[in-house]
Enzyme design. Structure first.
Site, short mmCIF file in Angstrom:
data_model
loop_
_atom_site.label_atom_id
_atom_site.label_comp_id
_atom_site.label_asym_id
_atom_site.label_seq_id
_atom_site.Cartn_x
_atom_site.Cartn_y
_atom_site.Cartn_z
N HIS A 250 10.94 12.58 -8.12
CA HIS A 250 10.01 13.35 -7.77
C HIS A 250 10.18 15.03 -7.92
O HIS A 250 10.71 15.49 -6.81
CB HIS A 250 9.21 12.86 -6.71
CG HIS A 250 7.89 13.64 -6.36
ND1 HIS A 250 7.55 13.71 -5.03
CD2 HIS A 250 7.02 14.07 -7.21
CE1 HIS A 250 6.32 14.48 -4.95
NE2 HIS A 250 6.02 14.80 -6.37
N ASN B 107 5.11 14.89 0.87
CA ASN B 107 3.81 14.78 0.99
C ASN B 107 3.24 13.86 2.27
O ASN B 107 2.18 13.96 2.68
CB ASN B 107 3.07 14.00 -0.41
CG ASN B 107 2.97 14.85 -1.54
OD1 ASN B 107 2.97 16.27 -1.15
ND2 ASN B 107 3.00 14.56 -2.72
N GLU C 160 12.94 14.74 -4.99
CA GLU C 160 13.10 13.50 -4.22
C GLU C 160 13.59 12.19 -5.00
O GLU C 160 12.91 12.12 -6.09
CB GLU C 160 11.63 12.96 -3.46
CG GLU C 160 11.19 14.04 -2.36
CD GLU C 160 9.56 13.70 -1.98
OE1 GLU C 160 9.50 14.15 -0.83
OE2 GLU C 160 9.03 13.09 -2.83
N SER D 20 3.93 11.12 -8.02
CA SER D 20 3.76 11.73 -6.76
C SER D 20 3.14 10.91 -5.66
O SER D 20 3.18 11.21 -4.42
CB SER D 20 3.10 13.24 -6.85
OG SER D 20 2.03 13.26 -7.42
P1 NAI Z 1 -0.07 17.20 -17.29
O1 NAI Z 1 -1.70 16.61 -17.49
O2 NAI Z 1 0.12 18.73 -17.06
O3 NAI Z 1 0.60 16.53 -18.33
C1 NAI Z 1 0.62 15.24 -18.50
C2 NAI Z 1 1.05 15.15 -20.05
O4 NAI Z 1 1.35 13.72 -20.46
C3 NAI Z 1 0.25 15.66 -21.20
O5 NAI Z 1 0.90 16.43 -22.32
C4 NAI Z 1 -0.68 14.19 -21.75
O6 NAI Z 1 -0.71 14.42 -22.92
C5 NAI Z 1 0.73 13.37 -21.75
N1 NAI Z 1 0.52 11.96 -21.54
C6 NAI Z 1 -0.52 11.38 -21.23
N2 NAI Z 1 -0.48 9.97 -21.11
C7 NAI Z 1 0.75 9.90 -21.98
C8 NAI Z 1 1.58 8.58 -22.53
N3 NAI Z 1 0.87 7.57 -22.32
N4 NAI Z 1 2.79 8.85 -23.27
C9 NAI Z 1 3.08 10.09 -23.35
N5 NAI Z 1 2.47 11.11 -23.08
C10 NAI Z 1 1.23 10.91 -22.15
O7 NAI Z 1 0.33 16.56 -15.84
P2 NAI Z 1 1.58 17.23 -14.90
O8 NAI Z 1 0.68 17.92 -13.89
O9 NAI Z 1 2.57 17.63 -15.62
O10 NAI Z 1 1.90 15.70 -14.09
C11 NAI Z 1 2.51 14.82 -14.90
C12 NAI Z 1 3.07 13.64 -13.98
O11 NAI Z 1 3.97 14.46 -12.69
C13 NAI Z 1 2.04 12.91 -12.90
O12 NAI Z 1 2.57 11.79 -12.68
C14 NAI Z 1 1.80 13.76 -11.56
O13 NAI Z 1 1.38 13.10 -10.40
C15 NAI Z 1 3.18 14.28 -11.47
N6 NAI Z 1 3.55 15.40 -10.51
C16 NAI Z 1 2.62 16.52 -10.68
C17 NAI Z 1 2.67 17.62 -9.92
C18 NAI Z 1 2.04 18.80 -10.42
O14 NAI Z 1 1.93 19.72 -9.42
N7 NAI Z 1 1.29 19.05 -11.31
C19 NAI Z 1 3.96 17.55 -8.88
C20 NAI Z 1 4.71 16.39 -8.69
C21 NAI Z 1 4.62 15.36 -9.62
#
Ligand code: NAI
Length: 506
Positions: free
Chosen positions: A142, A192, A154, A121
């Site tokens: 996104h 954003n 997006e 994001s």
């Molecule tokens: P989260 O923390 O809930 O999940 C991330 C997952 O990725 C975890 O299960 C973690 O163990 C895993 N992980 C971390 N490093 C890893 C790797 N090298 N290889 C494989 N798995 C790995 O995070 P969330 O909220 O789901 O966000 C994930 C992505 O989405 C980020 O890039 C964030 O910026 C983006 N995003 C998040 C939004 C939100 O509202 N939470 C909205 C839009 C985008």
């Protein structure tokens, strides 16, 4: 019909990865799930199974669909197992180096035609792709949280992204029931970036003591139809998320004044007053309910003075009709009598400036926001100036509350509240168009679906009238001497020529 990507993978099975996996499986793809955390994939499978069971119990999906969707999920223990996927979507931790390493590793296993997508994001898609063997295969994809409910995505083309890859992702988004919007790789992409106006301008208004945050929330909801006031929204998102986004976009645009964050949120973040999730933000929460301070009562003066309106008031004829409907005595002479309440209706200017320039008796002068037709607002907003007498303020308040409509009385501010916030939102949106980050249509679609605004920013500008928005900004610039109000060339030219903000040059 089979989906564009028959075999896809989600890497990172947290909140976002699960949502993406859900809609991909529902669209007919076989979905591989991979995560580095032990048990994360099992937890995701469990959670998706519960989600579909709930949808089944509510009658939203059939028993057959329930079984089919679940059968499409495949746990993967290594990245190598993703080798036959046509698409890999990454939703891992938001760190550039970690994402780069992941994609470099993936390139070793997947075929040259596999599409790589990042759900970042805030990072640059171009930067994530830099150093890959096949940067043309990578694009931003996104989604918004919660993915199944926020039906917009997006699609971001980095500098080297093959346009055909972005098109394929857009098609796949539609197959998943989402609306794709195409964005250039710029800080904050569309949603954003466009969302910077609402909160920051509301914070400036509160920071100037024009009105308290609860009043600003009420005004924007009741006048413009926003579902949540900016402070309710910040409480819901929480300042540990929203303040860093404000700072990040501001710095990524090299301290562009339009995006300048506020010291108010910096302080509150430092003090842990984050919002609803900690029980205390701009509002206090009791059992999850915001404790909203009561509105000041409507004053009850024994009698009301006659009212005089100068020639240059916005919507003067409409204001006269409103005064008539409210039973006011209207003065129509060249000059007000010595008893008259003087009512000004500026666009962008503050009440003080109008009183001074038009040589009015400031002690009897009160402003009313007439940017929008009175029939379309659920609340009227009046503003005093530092010299306004309390009896004149109370008389104006009582008069405009006579038919039962809500009234807020604020301190003097260029553009009251709604004018300032709307003009800022429209100006930022216009600049997104000026920079060619997306099409005007995609901008309005992205903002209505991604931020839940009642209208897209450009439609909002067209409703107010681009020329009026331009006038508000010019006058705000005069009142505040702040570069943040300088109109974007997109708005300036369309406003000057009386063209719609969605007008695209031949
Ligand atoms: P989260 O923390 O809930 O999940 C991330 C997952 O990725 C975890 O299960 C973690 O163990 C895993 N992980 C971390 N490093 C890893 C790797 N090298 N290889 C494989 N798995 C790995 O995070 P969330 O909220 O789901 O966000 C994930 C992505 O989405 C980020 O890039 C964030 O910026 C983006 N995003 C998040 C939004 C939100 O509202 N939470 C909205 C839009 C985008």
């Amino acid at each position: 019909m089979s989906p564009s990507f028959l075999h896809m993978a989600v890497v990172g099975t947290g909140a976002m990865g699960r949502g993406i996996a859900q809609i991909a499986a529902q669209a007919g793809s076989t979905v591989w799930l991979y995560d580095t955390q032990p048990n994360a994939v099992d937890a995701a499978l469990q959670s998706l199974s519960e989600t579909w069971s709930k949808l089944h119990a509510k009658g939203r999906i059939t028993t057959e669909q329930l079984a089919t969707f679940q059968s499409r999920l495949r746990p993967a223990a290594t990245l190598q197992e993703l080798k036959d996927c046509d698409l890999v979507v990454e939703a891992i931790v938001e760190r550039l180096e970690v994402k780069r390493t992941l994609f470099a590793e993936l390139e070793r296993w997947v075929g040259p035609a596999t599409v790589l997508a990042t759900n970042t994001s805030s990072l640059s898609v171009t930067a994530i792709a830099h150093g890959l063997d096949r940067p043309q295969q990578l694009a931003g994809f996104h989604f918004f949280n919660p993915v199944p409910l926020m039906k917009v995505v997006e699609v971001i083309a980095g500098l080297k992204t093959d346009p055909a890859i972005a098109e394929r992702l857009a098609t796949y988004a539609r197959e998943m029931g989402h609306t794709p919007v195409m964005a250039q790789d710029t800080p904050g992409f569309i949603v954003n970036h466009a969302g910077r106006g609402y909160g920051t301008e509301a914070l400036r208004i509160v920071g100037e003591q024009v009105a308290d945050f609860a009043t600003v929330d009420r005004i924007l909801k009741d006048q413009m139809g926003f579902k949540l006031g900016p402070f309710e929204l910040m409480d819901l998102t929480a300042l540990d998320v929203s303040h860093p986004v404000m700072e990040s976009i501001y710095h990524q645009y090299y301290e562009e004044a339009r995006y300048r964050p506020s010291v108010i949120t910096a302080q509150r973040l430092a003090g842990g007053v984050l919002g609803k999730k900690v029980g205390e933000g701009f509002y206090r929460y009791m059992e999850g309910q915001a404790q909203v301070p009561p509105e000041p009562p409507v004053p009850r003066p024994a009698s009301l003075p006659p009212v005089w309106v100068p020639a240059r008031a916005a919507r003067r004829a409409e204001l006269y009709q409103l005064l008539k409907d409210l039973g006011a005595t209207i003065e129509t002479a060249q000059q007000p009598s010595a008893q008259a309440l003087i009512l000004v209706a500026p666009l962008g200017h503050d009440v003080t400036t109008v009183a001074a320039v038009e040589r009015l008796d400031a002690s009897r002068t009160v402003g009313i926001d007439m940017m929008l037709p009175d029939a379309t607002v659920r609340r009227r907003v009046l503003a005093t100036n530092p010299a306004t007498r309390p009896d004149m303020r109370d008389a104006a308040h009582a008069l405009f509350a006579r038919d039962g409509k809500a009234v807020s009385v604020i301190k003097d501010s260029g553009g009251f509240v709604t004018q300032r916030v709307v003009a800022t939102i429209v100006n930022i949106a216009s600049d997104i168009c000026q920079q060619g980050i997306c099409t005007p249509q995609d901008l309005d679609t992205a903002v209505t679906l991604g931020l839940g605004y009642p209208l897209g920013p450009l439609a909002m500008g067209d409703q107010v009238g681009p020329t009026n928005v331009l006038e508000i900004l010019f006058n705000l610039q005069t009142v505040y001497g702040d570069m943040r109000y300088r109109p974007s060339p997109w708005l300036r030219r369309r406003g000057a020529l009386g063209l719609s903000l969605t007008h695209v040059e031949a």
